[in-house]
Design a protein around this motif. Structure first.
Motif, PDB file in Angstrom:
ATOM      1  N   SER A 197       0.777  -1.371  -0.111  1.00 48.29           N
ATOM      2  CA  SER A 197       0.011  -0.146   0.083  1.00 48.29           C
ATOM      3  C   SER A 197       0.783   1.374   0.115  1.00 48.29           C
ATOM      4  O   SER A 197       0.353   2.345  -0.374  1.00 48.29           O
ATOM      5  CB  SER A 197      -1.024   0.283   1.112  1.00 48.29           C
ATOM      6  OG  SER A 197      -0.258   0.382   2.333  1.00 48.29           O
ATOM      7  N   GLY A 198       2.105   1.241   0.452  1.00 47.60           N
ATOM      8  CA  GLY A 198       3.013   2.258   0.808  1.00 47.60           C
ATOM      9  C   GLY A 198       2.674   3.405   1.820  1.00 47.60           C
ATOM     10  O   GLY A 198       3.218   4.259   1.843  1.00 47.60           O
ATOM     11  N   ASN A 199       1.732   2.761   2.703  1.00 51.03           N
ATOM     12  CA  ASN A 199       1.142   3.631   3.868  1.00 51.03           C
ATOM     13  C   ASN A 199       2.366   3.640   4.899  1.00 51.03           C
ATOM     14  O   ASN A 199       2.312   2.518   5.631  1.00 51.03           O
ATOM     15  CB  ASN A 199      -0.032   3.055   4.187  1.00 51.03           C
ATOM     16  CG  ASN A 199      -0.911   3.761   5.484  1.00 51.03           C
ATOM     17  OD1 ASN A 199      -0.314   4.811   5.781  1.00 51.03           O
ATOM     18  ND2 ASN A 199      -1.759   3.199   5.936  1.00 51.03           N
ATOM     19  N   ALA A 259       8.935   6.256   1.985  1.00 47.00           N
ATOM     20  CA  ALA A 259       7.701   6.232   1.104  1.00 47.00           C
ATOM     21  C   ALA A 259       8.173   6.187  -0.487  1.00 47.00           C
ATOM     22  O   ALA A 259       9.251   6.416  -0.781  1.00 47.00           O
ATOM     23  CB  ALA A 259       7.147   7.791   1.227  1.00 47.00           C
ATOM     24  N   TYR A 260       7.155   5.544  -0.819  1.00 45.26           N
ATOM     25  CA  TYR A 260       7.405   5.053  -2.292  1.00 45.26           C
ATOM     26  C   TYR A 260       6.370   6.100  -3.255  1.00 45.26           C
ATOM     27  O   TYR A 260       5.480   6.512  -3.310  1.00 45.26           O
ATOM     28  CB  TYR A 260       6.709   3.692  -2.550  1.00 45.26           C
ATOM     29  CG  TYR A 260       7.086   2.819  -1.712  1.00 45.26           C
ATOM     30  CD1 TYR A 260       8.407   2.579  -1.144  1.00 45.26           C
ATOM     31  CD2 TYR A 260       6.215   1.445  -1.194  1.00 45.26           C
ATOM     32  CE1 TYR A 260       8.886   1.463  -0.384  1.00 45.26           C
ATOM     33  CE2 TYR A 260       6.602   0.546  -0.539  1.00 45.26           C
ATOM     34  CZ  TYR A 260       7.854   0.460   0.183  1.00 45.26           C
ATOM     35  OH  TYR A 260       8.294  -0.379   1.119  1.00 45.26           O
ATOM     36  N   PRO A 261       7.255   6.841  -4.106  1.00 48.00           N
ATOM     37  CA  PRO A 261       6.719   7.677  -5.193  1.00 48.00           C
ATOM     38  C   PRO A 261       5.758   6.982  -5.872  1.00 48.00           C
ATOM     39  O   PRO A 261       5.792   5.946  -6.454  1.00 48.00           O
ATOM     40  CB  PRO A 261       8.016   8.103  -5.790  1.00 48.00           C
ATOM     41  CG  PRO A 261       9.089   7.920  -5.116  1.00 48.00           C
ATOM     42  CD  PRO A 261       8.825   6.885  -4.295  1.00 48.00           C
ATOM     43  N   GLY A 262       4.655   7.679  -5.818  1.00 50.60           N
ATOM     44  CA  GLY A 262       3.421   7.319  -6.747  1.00 50.60           C
ATOM     45  C   GLY A 262       2.220   6.290  -5.965  1.00 50.60           C
ATOM     46  O   GLY A 262       1.455   5.893  -6.296  1.00 50.60           O
ATOM     47  N   GLY A 298      -0.404   8.792  -2.042  1.00 51.53           N
ATOM     48  CA  GLY A 298      -0.555  10.121  -1.917  1.00 51.53           C
ATOM     49  C   GLY A 298       0.757  10.690  -2.059  1.00 51.53           C
ATOM     50  O   GLY A 298       0.883  11.965  -1.769  1.00 51.53           O
ATOM     51  N   VAL A 299       1.916  10.023  -2.319  1.00 49.80           N
ATOM     52  CA  VAL A 299       3.188  10.482  -2.488  1.00 49.80           C
ATOM     53  C   VAL A 299       3.287  10.849  -3.787  1.00 49.80           C
ATOM     54  O   VAL A 299       3.094   9.957  -4.882  1.00 49.80           O
ATOM     55  CB  VAL A 299       4.441   9.302  -2.010  1.00 49.80           C
ATOM     56  CG1 VAL A 299       5.514  10.068  -2.404  1.00 49.80           C
ATOM     57  CG2 VAL A 299       4.326   9.362  -0.448  1.00 49.80           C
ATOM     58  N   TYR A 313      -6.593   0.260  -5.039  1.00 47.15           N
ATOM     59  CA  TYR A 313      -5.369   1.197  -5.291  1.00 47.15           C
ATOM     60  C   TYR A 313      -5.590   0.966  -6.833  1.00 47.15           C
ATOM     61  O   TYR A 313      -4.376   0.898  -7.636  1.00 47.15           O
ATOM     62  CB  TYR A 313      -4.478   0.514  -4.828  1.00 47.15           C
ATOM     63  CG  TYR A 313      -4.252   0.416  -3.373  1.00 47.15           C
ATOM     64  CD1 TYR A 313      -4.305   1.459  -2.537  1.00 47.15           C
ATOM     65  CD2 TYR A 313      -4.169  -0.768  -2.880  1.00 47.15           C
ATOM     66  CE1 TYR A 313      -4.238   1.595  -1.290  1.00 47.15           C
ATOM     67  CE2 TYR A 313      -4.174  -0.681  -1.330  1.00 47.15           C
ATOM     68  CZ  TYR A 313      -4.207   0.239  -0.414  1.00 47.15           C
ATOM     69  OH  TYR A 313      -4.342  -0.147   0.813  1.00 47.15           O
ATOM     70  N   LEU A 314      -6.629   1.603  -7.385  1.00 47.07           N
ATOM     71  CA  LEU A 314      -6.898   1.644  -8.908  1.00 47.07           C
ATOM     72  C   LEU A 314      -5.675   2.520  -9.434  1.00 47.07           C
ATOM     73  O   LEU A 314      -5.289   2.366 -10.697  1.00 47.07           O
ATOM     74  CB  LEU A 314      -8.334   2.283  -9.122  1.00 47.07           C
ATOM     75  CG  LEU A 314      -9.315   1.393  -8.921  1.00 47.07           C
ATOM     76  CD1 LEU A 314     -10.619   2.355  -8.959  1.00 47.07           C
ATOM     77  CD2 LEU A 314      -9.335   0.213  -9.739  1.00 47.07           C
ATOM     78  N   GLN A 315      -5.248   3.774  -8.642  1.00 44.48           N
ATOM     79  CA  GLN A 315      -4.414   4.552  -9.327  1.00 44.48           C
ATOM     80  C   GLN A 315      -2.838   4.074  -9.532  1.00 44.48           C
ATOM     81  O   GLN A 315      -2.121   4.725  -9.879  1.00 44.48           O
ATOM     82  CB  GLN A 315      -4.210   6.026  -8.711  1.00 44.48           C
ATOM     83  CG  GLN A 315      -3.897   5.844  -7.275  1.00 44.48           C
ATOM     84  CD  GLN A 315      -4.661   5.250  -6.138  1.00 44.48           C
ATOM     85  OE1 GLN A 315      -5.486   4.605  -6.514  1.00 44.48           O
ATOM     86  NE2 GLN A 315      -4.150   5.730  -4.975  1.00 44.48           N
TER      87      GLN A 315
END
Length: 200
Positions: A11-13, A34-37, A40-41, A118-120
């Motif tokens: 999730s990158g949360n 944090a993981y770009p993309g 919310g990053v 996480y469609l995006q």
């Protein structure tokens, strides 16, 4: 004093780690990557594949560190350990594949539900196939393996397999722990983590 580097799951949360970080003593410096993309990053123009993201994460580790990784973050942790052996002093892996083939373990496929939630997120993150199994035996660092006994995504059998391959590893099982046990049972996890990091 070693730096503690926290790597979230797919999730990158980065907030996932807050309950655990709150129970780790102050003298340690704590770096959450944090993981770009993701979550919310802002996206990064140079990250267009799983390999690109791996390279980005590994590049963030620039001082002696103990890596603490959850789920997909464990793949980045293994990559960093193989590439930056001198900087990675120890590993805490929780509920991860560690870059092994999970087909023999009858795991629950997380990808379809993940894609819907996480469609995006980029497709390459879902479809990536990473195989570090042949290299895991070369890892000499101390490794703490934590698994939940109710985890269907990364069952205890996966942790046992990694324990067998990683020469200097210890495995502990969190009773009642599902895939998010590090957040769910942060107080219990903190006991193991604090005991582990004291040796460095």
């Amino acid at each position: 004093m070693n730096n503690l580097v926290f790597l979230p799951g797919a999730s990158g949360n980065i907030q996932f780690w807050n309950p655990l970080i709150a129970q780790i003593p102050e003298p340690y410096t704590k770096q959450v990557i944090a993981y770009p993309g993701f979550h919310g990053v802002a996206a990064h123009p140079d990250i267009n594949s799983f390999d690109d993201l791996t390279d980005y994460v590994v590049a963030q580790i620039q001082q002696p560190s103990i890596l603490i990784a959850q789920s997909m973050g464990g793949i980045f942790a293994i990559a960093a350990t193989l590439q930056k052996t001198d900087l990675v002093k120890g590993l805490v892996l929780m509920a991860t594949s560690g870059g092994i083939n999970l087909d023999p373990f009858q795991v629950q496929d997380w990808r379809q539900a993940y894609q819907q939630e996480y469609l995006q997120y980029p497709d390459w993150f879902i479809t990536a196939k990473v195989d570090y199994e042949a290299q895991l035996a070369h890892i000499q660092q101390q490794v703490l393996l934590l698994w939940g006994d109710q985890d269907l995504i990364s069952p205890v059998a996966v942790g046992q397999h990694l324990h067998h391959i990683l020469k200097n590893s210890e495995l502990y099982v969190i009773q009642g722990g599902e895939h998010n046990f590090a957040e769910q049972y942060a107080s219990e996890v903190a006991i193991y983590v604090n005991d582990f990091i004291k040796q460095f």
